[in-house]
Design a protein around this motif. Structure first.
Motif, short mmCIF file in Angstrom:
data_model
loop_
_atom_site.label_atom_id
_atom_site.label_comp_id
_atom_site.label_asym_id
_atom_site.label_seq_id
_atom_site.Cartn_x
_atom_site.Cartn_y
_atom_site.Cartn_z
N GLU A 1 -11.49 13.10 -8.66
CA GLU A 1 -11.06 12.70 -7.32
C GLU A 1 -12.30 12.34 -6.52
OE1 GLU A 1 -7.21 14.29 -4.99
OE2 GLU A 1 -8.88 15.68 -5.00
N SER A 2 -12.16 11.39 -5.61
CA SER A 2 -13.33 10.95 -4.84
C SER A 2 -13.89 12.08 -4.00
CB SER A 2 -12.94 9.77 -3.94
OG SER A 2 -12.11 10.20 -2.89
N GLN A 3 -15.20 12.05 -3.80
CA GLN A 3 -15.86 13.09 -3.02
C GLN A 3 -15.35 13.11 -1.58
OE1 GLN A 3 -17.97 15.47 -4.06
NE2 GLN A 3 -17.58 14.72 -6.14
N GLU A 4 -14.99 11.96 -1.04
CA GLU A 4 -14.48 11.90 0.33
C GLU A 4 -13.17 12.67 0.46
OE1 GLU A 4 -15.46 9.37 -1.44
OE2 GLU A 4 -17.25 8.63 -0.39
N ILE A 5 -12.28 12.48 -0.51
CA ILE A 5 -11.00 13.19 -0.48
C ILE A 5 -11.21 14.68 -0.67
CG2 ILE A 5 -8.81 13.51 -1.69
CD1 ILE A 5 -8.75 10.55 -2.27
N VAL A 6 -12.06 15.05 -1.61
CA VAL A 6 -12.33 16.47 -1.86
C VAL A 6 -12.87 17.13 -0.61
CG1 VAL A 6 -13.77 18.08 -3.15
CG2 VAL A 6 -12.69 16.16 -4.34
N ALA A 7 -13.82 16.47 0.07
CA ALA A 7 -14.42 17.03 1.28
C ALA A 7 -13.39 17.16 2.40
CB ALA A 7 -15.59 16.17 1.73
N ASP A 8 -12.51 16.16 2.52
CA ASP A 8 -11.49 16.18 3.58
C ASP A 8 -10.49 17.30 3.33
OD1 ASP A 8 -10.20 15.42 5.88
OD2 ASP A 8 -9.02 13.84 4.91
N VAL A 9 -10.06 17.45 2.08
CA VAL A 9 -9.13 18.53 1.74
C VAL A 9 -9.77 19.89 2.01
CG1 VAL A 9 -7.90 19.67 -0.15
CG2 VAL A 9 -7.86 17.18 0.04
N HIS A 10 -11.03 20.03 1.62
CA HIS A 10 -11.73 21.30 1.82
C HIS A 10 -11.85 21.62 3.31
CE1 HIS A 10 -14.54 24.56 1.11
NE2 HIS A 10 -15.37 24.02 1.98
N ARG A 11 -12.20 20.62 4.12
CA ARG A 11 -12.36 20.85 5.55
C ARG A 11 -11.05 21.30 6.19
NH1 ARG A 11 -11.15 17.98 9.89
NH2 ARG A 11 -10.50 16.19 8.61
N ARG A 12 -9.97 20.61 5.86
CA ARG A 12 -8.67 20.97 6.44
C ARG A 12 -8.20 22.34 5.96
NH1 ARG A 12 -4.91 15.55 6.96
NH2 ARG A 12 -6.58 14.06 7.43
N THR A 13 -8.47 22.64 4.70
CA THR A 13 -8.07 23.94 4.16
C THR A 13 -8.83 25.07 4.84
OG1 THR A 13 -7.57 22.95 2.00
CG2 THR A 13 -7.90 25.33 2.07
N VAL A 14 -10.13 24.87 5.05
CA VAL A 14 -10.95 25.90 5.71
C VAL A 14 -10.46 26.13 7.13
CG1 VAL A 14 -13.24 26.39 6.64
CG2 VAL A 14 -13.00 25.55 4.30
N LEU A 15 -10.14 25.07 7.85
CA LEU A 15 -9.67 25.21 9.23
C LEU A 15 -8.34 25.98 9.28
CD1 LEU A 15 -10.49 21.68 10.71
CD2 LEU A 15 -11.64 23.85 11.22
N ARG A 16 -7.43 25.64 8.39
CA ARG A 16 -6.13 26.32 8.38
C ARG A 16 -6.26 27.76 7.90
NH1 ARG A 16 -2.99 21.02 5.97
NH2 ARG A 16 -2.82 19.92 7.97
N THR A 17 -7.14 27.99 6.94
CA THR A 17 -7.37 29.36 6.49
C THR A 17 -8.02 30.18 7.60
OG1 THR A 17 -7.69 28.53 4.23
CG2 THR A 17 -8.37 30.80 4.69
N GLY A 18 -8.94 29.56 8.34
CA GLY A 18 -9.57 30.24 9.46
C GLY A 18 -8.55 30.65 10.51
#
Length: 253
Positions: free
Chosen positions: A178-195
């Motif tokens: 998967e593209s690095q841009e998508i991976v980074a975006d998914v990670h960012r959103r996941t971290v925010l929601r987990t926070g």
């Protein structure tokens, strides 16, 4: 063969036994539940923050300072026993919930490890031989969780990650490439929601702690200071603080 039968097949269980999350699950649940239980005990115990009780956190800190290798820090903590006592109880509760729910499991396990280390350096330091003390065992028991985490097994963080991908209309589970841009975006959103989830858990833990202290405040303690001298001070001066009540090391004992 039905999907249910396939889930219960020996091959499936054999596969699970090779996955870190499933292997560590019994240890994870035991440690998490133990921390939650220890934190709740402290919040609901009337003598825990009572400076006049020989079973209170202040008396136990003063007694531990006599043998602890970090006696200066322990003595300082005893002078601010309410603050540090509540911090210990809240730390146990929030770390335990994080471990059980699978929310930032490695961070929560690191918190449990540090709590166990503090207990080992205080209440368990004088134990001889060392392996009779439970805190050193708990200290090393948290290590696999710090290293391996929850592996996505019974993990609320994993649920959030999958929900994030679905909301972004991405494949679940994630493809191998998967593209690095998508991976980074998914990670960012996941971290925010987990926070945000962690914030809710923290608020809930604070509410439970407040309820516990209210209940404990309405519960009479058995201790009775003599002649205006706090029992904690007398016990520390004599070096004979009596074990009992809710110890500061209950997360690891």
């Amino acid at each position: 063969m039905s999907s249910r039968a396939n889930v219960q097949s020996p091959a499936t269980w054999k596969s699970r036994l090779s996955q870190t999350g499933w292997v560590l699950l019994p240890l994870r649940m035991f440690l998490g539940i133990t921390l939650v239980y220890a934190g709740l005990l402290k919040f609901f115990d009337a003598s825990y923050l009572d400076p006049n009780s020989p079973n209170g956190v202040q008396a136990q800190m003063l007694a531990s300072a006599a043998t602890s290798p970090i006696s200066g820090l322990v003595t300082f903590s005893a002078e601010h026993a309410t603050l540090f006592g509540l911090s210990i109880a809240f730390g146990e509760l929030i770390a335990g919930l994080g471990i059980v729910l699978g929310v930032w499991t490695r961070v929560a396990a690191l918190g449990g490890l540090l709590l166990s280390l503090s207990f080992f350096l205080t209440v368990s330091w004088g134990t001889d031989p060392y392996f009779f003390g439970p805190d050193i065992v708990f200290l090393f028991a948290f290590t696999p969780l710090v290293i391996g985490g929850d592996g996505g097994v019974l993990s609320f963080a994993a649920v959030i990650a999958r929900a994030t991908r679905r909301r972004m209309r991405l494949a679940v589970p994630a493809p191998a490439f998967e593209s690095q841009e998508i991976v980074a975006d998914v990670h960012r959103r996941t971290v925010l929601r987990t926070g945000a989830t962690v914030a809710v858990i923290g608020a809930g833990a604070l509410a439970v702690g407040a309820i516990g202290r209210t209940v404990a405040g309405n519960t009479p303690t058995a201790s009775a200071p003599a002649a205006g001298v706090p029992a904690a001070t007398a016990a520390a001066a004599s070096g004979s603080a009596t074990p009992g009540g809710v110890k500061i090391a209950d997360a690891a004992s």
